[in-house]
Each structure stands twice: as C-alpha cells, then as structure tokens.
Design a protein around this motif. Sequence first.
Motif, short mmCIF file in Angstrom:
data_model
loop_
_atom_site.label_atom_id
_atom_site.label_comp_id
_atom_site.label_asym_id
_atom_site.label_seq_id
_atom_site.Cartn_x
_atom_site.Cartn_y
_atom_site.Cartn_z
N LEU A 247 -57.52 -31.78 10.77
CA LEU A 247 -58.22 -33.14 10.94
C LEU A 247 -57.80 -34.27 10.20
O LEU A 247 -56.89 -33.82 8.96
CB LEU A 247 -59.69 -32.55 9.91
CG LEU A 247 -60.50 -31.64 10.91
CD1 LEU A 247 -61.88 -31.26 10.09
CD2 LEU A 247 -61.08 -32.10 12.37
N GLN A 248 -58.01 -35.31 10.25
CA GLN A 248 -57.73 -36.58 9.41
C GLN A 248 -59.08 -37.12 8.81
O GLN A 248 -59.19 -38.22 8.34
CB GLN A 248 -57.30 -37.86 10.35
CG GLN A 248 -56.22 -37.27 11.18
CD GLN A 248 -54.78 -36.89 10.41
OE1 GLN A 248 -54.69 -37.75 9.44
NE2 GLN A 248 -54.27 -35.90 10.73
N GLY A 249 -60.03 -36.26 8.50
CA GLY A 249 -61.22 -36.47 7.77
C GLY A 249 -62.29 -36.73 8.68
O GLY A 249 -62.38 -36.00 9.88
N LYS A 250 -63.16 -37.31 8.41
CA LYS A 250 -64.39 -37.89 9.21
C LYS A 250 -64.71 -39.25 9.71
O LYS A 250 -64.25 -39.91 8.73
CB LYS A 250 -65.85 -37.22 8.33
CG LYS A 250 -65.92 -35.53 8.53
CD LYS A 250 -67.09 -35.31 7.90
CE LYS A 250 -67.40 -33.74 7.92
NZ LYS A 250 -68.66 -33.29 7.33
N SER A 251 -65.33 -39.33 10.62
CA SER A 251 -65.73 -40.70 11.23
C SER A 251 -66.86 -41.23 10.33
O SER A 251 -67.54 -40.27 9.67
CB SER A 251 -65.96 -40.75 12.59
OG SER A 251 -64.68 -40.50 13.39
N HIS A 252 -67.19 -42.56 10.46
CA HIS A 252 -68.41 -43.01 9.89
C HIS A 252 -69.83 -42.20 10.22
O HIS A 252 -70.66 -42.26 9.56
CB HIS A 252 -68.50 -44.57 10.34
CG HIS A 252 -67.68 -45.35 9.56
ND1 HIS A 252 -67.78 -45.73 8.19
CD2 HIS A 252 -66.55 -45.81 9.85
CE1 HIS A 252 -66.58 -46.28 7.88
NE2 HIS A 252 -66.00 -46.41 8.97
N ASN A 253 -69.50 -41.68 11.47
CA ASN A 253 -70.87 -40.96 12.21
C ASN A 253 -70.66 -39.45 11.84
O ASN A 253 -71.40 -38.68 12.63
CB ASN A 253 -71.08 -41.48 13.63
CG ASN A 253 -69.73 -40.87 14.64
OD1 ASN A 253 -68.72 -40.54 13.88
ND2 ASN A 253 -69.86 -40.90 15.71
N GLU A 254 -69.82 -39.22 10.88
CA GLU A 254 -69.75 -37.94 10.15
C GLU A 254 -69.13 -36.77 11.34
O GLU A 254 -69.08 -35.58 11.19
CB GLU A 254 -71.09 -37.12 10.05
CG GLU A 254 -71.76 -37.83 8.71
CD GLU A 254 -70.94 -37.62 7.64
OE1 GLU A 254 -70.44 -36.49 7.11
OE2 GLU A 254 -70.54 -38.79 6.87
N MET A 255 -68.71 -37.34 12.26
CA MET A 255 -68.00 -36.59 13.58
C MET A 255 -66.69 -36.25 12.80
O MET A 255 -65.96 -37.03 12.10
CB MET A 255 -67.81 -37.46 14.71
CG MET A 255 -69.06 -37.39 15.34
SD MET A 255 -69.65 -36.16 16.08
CE MET A 255 -68.84 -35.81 17.74
N PRO A 256 -66.07 -35.08 13.12
CA PRO A 256 -64.70 -34.94 12.84
C PRO A 256 -63.54 -35.65 13.57
O PRO A 256 -63.71 -36.10 14.48
CB PRO A 256 -64.50 -33.52 13.00
CG PRO A 256 -65.43 -33.13 14.03
CD PRO A 256 -66.36 -34.14 14.07
N ARG A 257 -62.64 -36.41 12.63
CA ARG A 257 -61.43 -36.83 13.20
C ARG A 257 -60.27 -36.09 13.27
O ARG A 257 -59.46 -35.91 12.24
CB ARG A 257 -61.35 -38.12 12.32
CG ARG A 257 -62.03 -39.46 12.40
CD ARG A 257 -61.55 -40.45 11.55
NE ARG A 257 -60.29 -40.93 11.95
CZ ARG A 257 -59.47 -41.28 10.70
NH1 ARG A 257 -60.03 -41.61 9.59
NH2 ARG A 257 -58.28 -41.59 11.08
N TYR A 258 -59.96 -35.70 14.68
CA TYR A 258 -58.87 -34.72 14.74
C TYR A 258 -57.72 -35.46 14.75
O TYR A 258 -57.57 -36.86 14.94
CB TYR A 258 -58.91 -34.06 16.32
CG TYR A 258 -60.23 -33.39 16.35
CD1 TYR A 258 -60.28 -31.93 15.68
CD2 TYR A 258 -61.31 -33.71 17.09
CE1 TYR A 258 -61.39 -31.12 15.61
CE2 TYR A 258 -62.50 -33.04 17.26
CZ TYR A 258 -62.54 -31.82 16.52
OH TYR A 258 -63.48 -30.95 16.55
N GLY A 259 -56.39 -34.91 14.70
CA GLY A 259 -55.03 -35.44 14.83
C GLY A 259 -54.01 -34.71 13.89
O GLY A 259 -54.54 -34.24 12.86
N GLY A 260 -53.10 -34.13 14.84
CA GLY A 260 -51.99 -33.60 13.85
C GLY A 260 -51.78 -32.14 14.32
O GLY A 260 -50.62 -31.47 13.91
#
Length: 361
Positions: A247-260
């Motif tokens: 994960l690259q953290g969370k989006s503003h809407n609390e959805m996971p931000r994938y990547g990597g």
Amino acid sequence: MAKRIGILTSGGDCSGLNATIRAITLRAIQHYGWEVFGILKGTSGLIRRPLEYIPLTVTQCDQGMVRSAGTILGSTTKENPFFFPSEDGLRVDRSDDAIEGYNDLKLDAIIAIGGDGSMRINSKLAKKGGMNLVCIPKTIDNDLAETELSIGYSTAVSVAVEALDRLQPTAASHDRVMILEVMGRDAGHIALSAGIAGGADVILIPEIPYNIESICQQIQNISKTGRNHSLIVVSEAVKTLADSSVLQGKSHNEMPRYGGVSQYLCAELEKRINADTRATILGHVQRGSQPNAQDRILATAFGVKAVDMVAAQDFGKMVIWQNNQLKSVPIESTIDIYSTVDPKGLLIQTAKGIGIYVGDL
Ligand code: F6P
C-alpha cells in the motif's frame, strides 16, 4: 412541459466519460427537446453556493467529445455529501444542501455516471430527497455486478496491452523478466484480459493465490526453451508471501491506495533465480487515455438508454450491458455483489490453456 435533467460524473475518472455526457445531451435535446445541466464535481456542484453547473448544448457536445479523455464536468472521490469536508477540517452531513440544490435547479431527474462507491452514495441521496435518479456504470475495474461491461474498462485493458507491446521488445533485447503492475483493486479483470492479449507468461490476480516457486519454475522453463525473456502481469491488490497488500497509504475516501507489489515480486525473483527483472507500475495512465472504439460505443449506447429511462420514468435503476442487450436493473443489485474474476471462468481456462501461469487453483 419540457423536462430539465442534470448529469454528473462521480468517483475516479476513466476513459469514455465525455462520450457519455455527449450522448446524453444529444439524445435529451435533439430527441426530447429537454434542457440539460452538467453538475460540476459530482454532487458537490449541488452542495456549493452558488450552485456549480453548466448548461450543456448540442454545439458544445461536438465530435471532439467522443474522443476526449477525462470529464468536462470534473469528479471527486473525497466529497461524500453525507460526510462532506468542512473548512474547519471536520466532516459534516451536507445531503440536505444537495437535495435543496436539485430542487432549486428545478431538475426533473439526474443521470449519474459512477462506480460502486458513488452509486451507493447517489442512491442514498436520491432516496432521502425524492430525487429521480438513473445511473450509468463506469469503472476501469469492471467490478460492478449485473453489467458485463462498464465504461472505461476496455480502454484500460488496451492501455495495459500497449504497455506490454512496448515492454516485450526491450525485455527481449536485455534478456529480462518484465513485470507490469496494473490497477483493478480487488478484481483482476484488467490483469487477466491484458495478460492474455499482451502475451504474458504469468498473470497474478487477487482472486487466485500464487506460489512464488511456480513463478520461478515458469521463467526457468521458458529459458530452457531458448526464449531469453518473459512477461508478468500483476494486479495491484495481489498480496505478498506474508499475505499483506503493498500500500501507498489511504485515499481521502479511506480506500486503500495500492502500488508496489511488482517491485516486491521483482526483488523476490532476483533473489531466488537471479533473473534480471524490472517492474513497471502503469498507474493512472490506464484512466487518462483517449477512449477506444468499444468504450465510445458503450458510452453512447448507455447515454441514449439512460435518457430513454428518464423519459419512461424508470428511476432508481442502472443501465447495464448483458448479452449484447441494454437492460435496466435496480441500482442496489449492481453494488451489493462485487464482480470479481471467476477462477473457473472462461478467461482463466483460456490463459491456462496456452500455458500461462495464473496461480494455484
Ligand atoms: O477504482 C478505480 C481505480 O483506478 C482503481 O483501479 C485504483 O486502485 C484506484 O481507482 C486509484 O484511485 P485514486 O485515483 O484515488 O488513486
């Protein structure tokens, strides 16, 4: 009396949104003689004061719109009307303002183009405010139930295939393993389709667990046949061997931000079989491309049908594509079930049928 309808785009953008806006506008004005207002930034345009909208015209919706990327109306993933960001940094319920905006604009209906998250919000808002709502499915993830296709998916696959077309020659020149990471959240549709079309040797999707030793074996077997390179497509939400997402953290809407996850696999392959491996994370280029022909056609068909649904007062429904037919179904039925890749389905069988490693079933 002529009707007045609003159009909004909400959630993550994708290719084909402008083609949809164009089709709705042309059908509504040319066929029915209605007025069309484009609401800016999803439902936020109905919440802000003064109201943020633009009248849409036939002249404005020229052929340029069928081929353009993005959305002329803008979109948002962080301004949920029930949980709206306020100036003091808190979140407040502004749904009443959105409903008031709908009434102040004297709209007879809204056509919302969105994915599962925005469908859920728009449907809740419509029920609360007695707003007449028709939805059109869009998402590159293609994970909405009932509809076989959502706007943006086909183009995202084309972009990923084009990336593989470009990675394969450089992989061959340098005897490399190239790993392409694509989007899709918990659904592996983009990875599976792009992997088959782009000649992948390994396709990893969240729906099917994989074995790293099997991937190494696949690459080594390919080398033994005399081919010096291979291609891997991995979907962003595939987990590591420790069963965690990258994960690259969370989006503003609390959805996971994938990547990597591709970089993680790259390191694992180098460590285990000393393969010269490179990772490419495709990211948002999958969303910002000119729509391909299929998405333009789908967008146009959905747009026309959605306006006809408004005319027929077929509200609280979403237009869907099933068996080469357009149908309308209750919005809830499309978002309550998440449409992921069927591990026993046709495309998995197809991939396995030509020797692609798709994980351990
Ligand atoms: O749902 C569409 C999607 O593009 C996913 O495939 C991806 O994980 C996510 O949105 C990215 O979201 P954002 O634009 O907020 O980074």
